[in-house]
Design an enzyme around this catalytic site. Structure first.
Site, PDB file in Angstrom:
ATOM      1  N   ASN A  77       0.868  -1.176   0.000  1.00 45.51           N
ATOM      2  CA  ASN A  77       0.000   0.000   0.000  1.00 45.51           C
ATOM      3  C   ASN A  77       0.909   1.230   0.000  1.00 45.51           C
ATOM      4  O   ASN A  77       1.472   1.591   1.037  1.00 45.51           O
ATOM      5  CB  ASN A  77      -0.888  -0.050   1.251  1.00 45.51           C
ATOM      6  N   ARG A 119      -2.557  -2.089  -3.555  1.00 45.48           N
ATOM      7  CA  ARG A 119      -3.736  -1.236  -3.407  1.00 45.48           C
ATOM      8  C   ARG A 119      -3.589  -0.078  -4.401  1.00 45.48           C
ATOM      9  O   ARG A 119      -2.567   0.615  -4.390  1.00 45.48           O
ATOM     10  CB  ARG A 119      -3.814  -0.682  -1.989  1.00 45.48           C
ATOM     11  N   HIS A 122     -12.159   4.169  -0.164  1.00 48.48           N
ATOM     12  CA  HIS A 122     -12.233   3.244   0.992  1.00 48.48           C
ATOM     13  C   HIS A 122     -13.020   1.989   0.640  1.00 48.48           C
ATOM     14  O   HIS A 122     -13.548   1.307   1.537  1.00 48.48           O
ATOM     15  CB  HIS A 122     -12.923   3.901   2.213  1.00 48.48           C
ATOM     16  N   ASN A 161      -7.764   8.858   9.250  1.00 45.03           N
ATOM     17  CA  ASN A 161      -7.398  10.215   8.830  1.00 45.03           C
ATOM     18  C   ASN A 161      -8.339  10.679   7.737  1.00 45.03           C
ATOM     19  O   ASN A 161      -8.791  11.808   7.705  1.00 45.03           O
ATOM     20  CB  ASN A 161      -5.949  10.243   8.357  1.00 45.03           C
ATOM     21  N   ARG A 177      -9.264  17.287   5.739  1.00 37.81           N
ATOM     22  CA  ARG A 177     -10.162  17.588   4.614  1.00 37.81           C
ATOM     23  C   ARG A 177     -11.496  18.115   5.123  1.00 37.81           C
ATOM     24  O   ARG A 177     -12.023  17.631   6.124  1.00 37.81           O
ATOM     25  CB  ARG A 177     -10.419  16.338   3.759  1.00 37.81           C
ATOM     26  N   ASP A 208      -5.285  15.145  14.790  1.00 41.84           N
ATOM     27  CA  ASP A 208      -5.282  13.875  15.505  1.00 41.84           C
ATOM     28  C   ASP A 208      -6.440  13.829  16.509  1.00 41.84           C
ATOM     29  O   ASP A 208      -6.467  14.608  17.459  1.00 41.84           O
ATOM     30  CB  ASP A 208      -3.932  13.731  16.234  1.00 41.84           C
ATOM     31  N   MET A 209      -7.379  12.921  16.282  1.00 46.51           N
ATOM     32  CA  MET A 209      -8.588  12.886  17.110  1.00 46.51           C
ATOM     33  C   MET A 209      -8.285  12.626  18.586  1.00 46.51           C
ATOM     34  O   MET A 209      -8.922  13.201  19.460  1.00 46.51           O
ATOM     35  CB  MET A 209      -9.553  11.828  16.549  1.00 46.51           C
ATOM     36  N   ASN A 218     -11.380   2.696  17.933  1.00 46.76           N
ATOM     37  CA  ASN A 218     -10.735   2.942  19.236  1.00 46.76           C
ATOM     38  C   ASN A 218     -11.412   3.953  20.139  1.00 46.76           C
ATOM     39  O   ASN A 218     -10.982   4.130  21.270  1.00 46.76           O
ATOM     40  CB  ASN A 218      -9.295   3.416  19.004  1.00 46.76           C
ATOM     41  N   GLU A 264      -7.996  -4.348   5.198  1.00 47.38           N
ATOM     42  CA  GLU A 264      -7.917  -4.161   3.745  1.00 47.38           C
ATOM     43  C   GLU A 264      -6.905  -5.131   3.130  1.00 47.38           C
ATOM     44  O   GLU A 264      -7.091  -5.618   2.023  1.00 47.38           O
ATOM     45  CB  GLU A 264      -7.524  -2.711   3.439  1.00 47.38           C
TER      46      GLU A 264
END
Ligand code: ADP
Length: 415
Positions: A7, A102, A192, A223, A253, A295-296, A348, A399
């Site tokens: 990937n 990918r 995705h 992300n 984005r 970053d969440m 998570n 994936e």
């Protein structure tokens, strides 16, 4: 069969080595033998290699200067195929039997996974104008693998857009003059797809259902973020568009935005269209709203510990947009069996899942906060009560497994 799955991103290459064949696919017993990532290609690259043994995972980290994707892939293959790495059943390049890549964009023509040769590589090159930021990176991986292994080992491309080729025209078309679609193929393709396809497969395996009966909403929150409405086991709508910019709010984005507002900003600030593109893709989303980070995890900490107003706003907007998409997809599907969360955030963060799901009672979703709290760090499971009409699950995405299986099936023509 040992398959190397690659990937390639703009400055990173992720890989896995997966052992699979038809029996293993049917018994769901394929095995990941090794994995890793090379980051910061082009400077002092950070390398993480992992060997998956029955006794656990052994990590190996180092930093080396790797100047391009070719050097990175050569380094990965060198490590994977060296006997001292200790990967079960692999001691030379002859023990890698195929490579699965990918590839982000397959356009309208490449709607299934394909064996790579001069002709099909040219078809992927033809899609570069639809995905100038992504396909060139994926192609670098393909060129480099063919150089390192020679062209006799089969290479297969698996497309992120392919799962969405079943979208009906009324879902994939933009309401702009039709000739712009005809002339330039401007339409929603969705991304995705490999992840959403895995989620659909895994859900029907968990609940023991035929593919044709699967009606779910898959929500991939990493992300990049996207949602997918799946009816009868196929994608019927998805939130990303001609490019991965459209739809949900993401790390950097913007997701859905009024284009005339962008025109206004360009006029006021004197931006070019390229600069607007950069703002929407790289400086917006969670980062743009919070002014802090994309970053969440960090945002949730800022919101909870420091009561940061804009961190809280970014999290609120992120969850609200997802809820709106769930509502619209429930209408598009005429109801669904389950909502499924995946990706780094989806897998998570019980906090984010609860924020999204607790407002969905009207649709028959009865959240179980206790079950929700247990699902993190790669755990799979349902987090709604037994009596909930609409179920919610966490399913960690995989994936690489889909790419390895498609590689095997494409080579053996058993798709
Ligand atoms: P990518 O799309 O690059 O594959 P990931 O799927 O790894 O990314 O998702 C990365 C995101 O997941 C980051 O925003 C990160 O903060 C978030 N994340 C990871 N763990 C947690 C957590 N425990 N709580 C909230 N967010 C998390």
């Amino acid at each position: 069969m040992n398959i190397l799955v690659l990937n390639c991103g703009s400055s990173s290459v992720k890989f896995q080595v997966i052992q699979t064949d038809l029996d293993m696919i049917n018994q769901n017993s394929d095995r990941a033998l090794a994995s890793g990532v090379v980051e910061r290609i082009g400077s002092e690259s950070l390398i993480t290699f992992r060997v998956h043994l029955s006794s656990g995972v052994k990590n190996f980290r180092t930093a080396e200067p790797l100047k391009d994707h070719h050097a990175a892939i050569k380094r990965i293959i060198q490590w994977v195929c060296h006997p001292s790495s200790g990967i079960e059943g692999i001691s030379s390049t002859a023990d890698i039997h195929a490579v699965g890549h990918r590839v982000v964009h397959g356009g309208e023509k490449l709607t299934t996974s394909i064996l790579l040769d001069e002709h099909t590589i040219r078809q992927i090159e033809d899609c570069i104008e639809l995905a100038p930021l992504h396909n060139p990176q994926n192609l670098k991986g393909i060129y480099a693998t063919r150089e390192v292994f020679g062209i006799n080992i089969p290479n297969v491309a698996v497309f992120d857009t392919a799962f969405h080729h079943t979208l009906p025209d009324f879902a994939y078309l933009y309401a702009i003059p039709y000739q712009l679609y005809r002339r330039h193929k401007v339409r929603r393709y969705g991304f995705h797809g490999i992840s959403h396809r895995y989620i659909s497969f895994r859900y029907r395996t968990i609940v023991g259902m035929e593919r044709n009966n699967v009606n779910i909403i898959s929500i991939h929150l990493g992300n990049g973020c996207s949602s997918c409405a799946i009816k009868g086991g196929v994608s019927v709508d998805t939130s990303m568009g001609m490019t991965p910019l459209e739809g949900l709010i993401m790390g950097t984005r913007a997701g859905d935005v009024d284009l005339s507002a962008m025109h206004h900003i360009a006029h006021k600030e004197g931006y070019t269209t390229d600069e607007i593109e950069t703002i929407l893709n790289k400086q917006s989303g969670l980062l743009g709203i919070s002014g802090l980070t994309n970053d969440m995890r960090e945002l949730i900490d800022e919101a909870k510990e420091n009561d940061d107003r804009r961190a809280k706003l970014a999290v609120e907007m992120f969850c609200y947009r997802i809820r709106k998409y769930i509502g619209s997809y429930l209408a598009a599907l005429g109801g669904a069996q389950a909502i499924i969360f995946t990706g780094g955030i989806g897998e998570n963060s019980p906090y984010i899942r609860e924020k999204i799901c607790k407002e969905l009672q009207w649709f028959g979703l009865e959240l179980s906060p206790e079950l929700n709290d247990t699902l993190k760090g790669g755990k799979e499971g349902r987090f709604t009560s037994e009596s909930s009409k609409l179920a919610a699950y966490v399913i960690p995405t995989n994936e690489e497994l889909i790419i390895a299986r498609d590689t095997y099936r494409t080579i053996h023509s058993v798709i």
